[in-house]
Design a protein around this motif. Structure first.
Motif, mmCIF file in Angstrom:
data_model
loop_
_atom_site.group_PDB
_atom_site.id
_atom_site.type_symbol
_atom_site.label_atom_id
_atom_site.label_comp_id
_atom_site.label_asym_id
_atom_site.label_seq_id
_atom_site.Cartn_x
_atom_site.Cartn_y
_atom_site.Cartn_z
ATOM 1 N N ASP A 81 21.652 -4.094 -3.383
ATOM 2 C CA ASP A 81 22.363 -2.817 -3.391
ATOM 3 C C ASP A 81 22.594 -2.411 -4.838
ATOM 4 O O ASP A 81 23.120 -3.201 -5.625
ATOM 5 C CB ASP A 81 23.704 -2.941 -2.659
ATOM 6 C CG ASP A 81 23.532 -3.173 -1.167
ATOM 7 O OD1 ASP A 81 22.412 -2.982 -0.659
ATOM 8 O OD2 ASP A 81 24.523 -3.542 -0.512
ATOM 9 N N LEU A 82 22.168 -1.200 -5.184
ATOM 10 C CA LEU A 82 22.309 -0.691 -6.545
ATOM 11 C C LEU A 82 22.821 0.741 -6.517
ATOM 12 O O LEU A 82 22.540 1.491 -5.587
ATOM 13 C CB LEU A 82 20.959 -0.696 -7.275
ATOM 14 C CG LEU A 82 20.287 -2.026 -7.547
ATOM 15 C CD1 LEU A 82 18.910 -1.797 -8.159
ATOM 16 C CD2 LEU A 82 21.130 -2.869 -8.470
ATOM 17 N N MET A 83 23.538 1.111 -7.568
ATOM 18 C CA MET A 83 23.943 2.502 -7.729
ATOM 19 C C MET A 83 22.778 3.282 -8.312
ATOM 20 O O MET A 83 22.118 2.814 -9.251
ATOM 21 C CB MET A 83 25.157 2.608 -8.650
ATOM 22 C CG MET A 83 26.429 2.036 -8.051
ATOM 23 S SD MET A 83 26.929 2.807 -6.495
ATOM 24 C CE MET A 83 27.482 4.392 -7.057
ATOM 25 N N PRO A 91 26.323 9.835 -8.290
ATOM 26 C CA PRO A 91 26.066 8.421 -7.992
ATOM 27 C C PRO A 91 26.043 8.151 -6.492
ATOM 28 O O PRO A 91 26.921 8.603 -5.762
ATOM 29 C CB PRO A 91 27.232 7.680 -8.641
ATOM 30 C CG PRO A 91 27.917 8.665 -9.510
ATOM 31 C CD PRO A 91 27.560 10.028 -9.035
ATOM 32 N N ARG A 92 25.038 7.417 -6.065
ATOM 33 C CA ARG A 92 24.893 7.025 -4.661
ATOM 34 C C ARG A 92 24.564 5.541 -4.625
ATOM 35 O O ARG A 92 23.816 5.048 -5.464
ATOM 36 C CB ARG A 92 23.744 7.786 -3.977
ATOM 37 C CG ARG A 92 23.780 9.292 -4.140
ATOM 38 C CD ARG A 92 24.966 9.938 -3.523
ATOM 39 N NE ARG A 92 24.887 9.900 -2.076
ATOM 40 C CZ ARG A 92 25.858 10.292 -1.271
ATOM 41 N NH1 ARG A 92 26.989 10.732 -1.777
ATOM 42 N NH2 ARG A 92 25.729 10.229 0.018
ATOM 43 N N GLU A 93 25.118 4.842 -3.652
ATOM 44 C CA GLU A 93 24.789 3.427 -3.503
ATOM 45 C C GLU A 93 23.588 3.322 -2.569
ATOM 46 O O GLU A 93 23.565 3.915 -1.488
ATOM 47 C CB GLU A 93 25.962 2.633 -2.943
ATOM 48 C CG GLU A 93 25.689 1.157 -2.985
ATOM 49 C CD GLU A 93 26.957 0.312 -2.963
ATOM 50 O OE1 GLU A 93 26.811 -0.908 -3.021
ATOM 51 O OE2 GLU A 93 28.056 0.874 -2.902
ATOM 52 N N CYS A 94 22.579 2.585 -3.012
ATOM 53 C CA CYS A 94 21.340 2.453 -2.248
ATOM 54 C C CYS A 94 21.023 0.997 -1.965
ATOM 55 O O CYS A 94 21.292 0.118 -2.780
ATOM 56 C CB CYS A 94 20.171 3.075 -3.007
ATOM 57 S SG CYS A 94 20.223 4.871 -3.030
ATOM 58 N N HIS A 95 20.436 0.778 -0.808
ATOM 59 C CA HIS A 95 19.917 -0.544 -0.450
ATOM 60 C C HIS A 95 18.425 -0.511 -0.783
ATOM 61 O O HIS A 95 17.686 0.295 -0.228
ATOM 62 C CB HIS A 95 20.146 -0.836 1.030
ATOM 63 C CG HIS A 95 19.710 -2.206 1.415
ATOM 64 N ND1 HIS A 95 20.445 -3.324 1.103
ATOM 65 C CD2 HIS A 95 18.610 -2.639 2.056
ATOM 66 C CE1 HIS A 95 19.824 -4.389 1.559
ATOM 67 N NE2 HIS A 95 18.706 -4.009 2.134
ATOM 68 N N ASP A 117 19.902 5.380 1.148
ATOM 69 C CA ASP A 117 21.252 5.753 0.731
ATOM 70 C C ASP A 117 22.254 5.155 1.723
ATOM 71 O O ASP A 117 22.236 5.482 2.907
ATOM 72 C CB ASP A 117 21.375 7.271 0.696
ATOM 73 C CG ASP A 117 22.709 7.747 0.151
ATOM 74 O OD1 ASP A 117 23.599 6.905 -0.111
ATOM 75 O OD2 ASP A 117 22.865 8.970 -0.013
ATOM 76 N N THR A 119 25.662 5.012 0.868
ATOM 77 C CA THR A 119 26.967 5.408 0.341
ATOM 78 C C THR A 119 27.982 5.636 1.461
ATOM 79 O O THR A 119 29.098 5.117 1.416
ATOM 80 C CB THR A 119 26.835 6.679 -0.519
ATOM 81 O OG1 THR A 119 25.840 6.452 -1.517
ATOM 82 C CG2 THR A 119 28.151 7.056 -1.165
ATOM 83 N N LYS A 122 28.926 2.333 3.272
ATOM 84 C CA LYS A 122 29.835 1.501 2.469
ATOM 85 C C LYS A 122 31.258 2.056 2.518
ATOM 86 O O LYS A 122 32.224 1.301 2.644
ATOM 87 C CB LYS A 122 29.365 1.423 1.012
ATOM 88 C CG LYS A 122 28.161 0.554 0.816
ATOM 89 C CD LYS A 122 28.569 -0.895 0.792
ATOM 90 C CE LYS A 122 27.404 -1.746 0.358
ATOM 91 N NZ LYS A 122 27.786 -3.061 -0.086
#
Length: 169
Positions: A81-83, A91-95, A117, A119, A122
């Protein structure tokens, strides 16, 4: 003709998938990006194909992706998981999933990289965890929250400090 038709179907699928889908050569240069990638970053495929991650997304993204690609090159199915910075949403958190593309001789010829995505997922998970451990009305820890905090305090006491619990009914 069959090959062109197969490529057209694959492009239609990848361009309409709700995920960033890319293919990098072994030097980490983009060889394919789907429409979602272009939408996220406000780019056209011609702006991306043949260029490195550092050239397209910057040195910071390249530095975060490099270890993932190295692990994939070593034969690992890599997930992390990275921003990620969306051009319009921020900014979006992605797998992210990275898979090595192996030649017949076993050498790495490139990498398939997909990013979803997560986000909203989470944020919902954090909200559910908060609700599970806190009273909705007061925001104070509930019994489950107390039990979790007590377990944490008793399992790792600070050296030279005592732990006390005061219960008022």
């Amino acid at each position: 003709r069959q090959l062109r038709e197969s490529e057209r179907r694959l492009k239609t699928i990848t361009d309409n998938a709700p995920a960033i889908i890319t293919y990098l050569d072994r030097a980490h240069r983009f060889q394919f990006v789907n429409a979602t990638f272009c939408d996220w970053y406000g780019l056209q495929p011609a702006d991306v194909v043949g260029r490195s991650i550092a050239d397209v997304r910057g040195a910071e993204v390249d530095a975060r992706m490099r270890p993932l690609l190295q692990r994939a090159a070593a034969g690992e199915h890599v997930e992390a998981d990275l921003m990620v910075q969306h051009v319009a949403l921020g900014p979006r958190e992605c797998h992210i999933t990275c898979l090595a593309d192996l030649a017949d001789d076993g050498s790495v010829q490139g990498f398939h990289v997909m990013a979803y995505d997560i986000t909203v997922h989470k944020a919902l998970a954090q909200m559910m965890e908060r609700r599970a451990l806190h009273d909705e009305l007061t925001g104070l820890p509930n019994r489950a929250g107390l039990a979790a905090a007590l377990d944490a305090a008793l399992s790792a006491p600070a050296p030279g400090h005592a732990t006390a619990v005061l219960f008022l009914d």
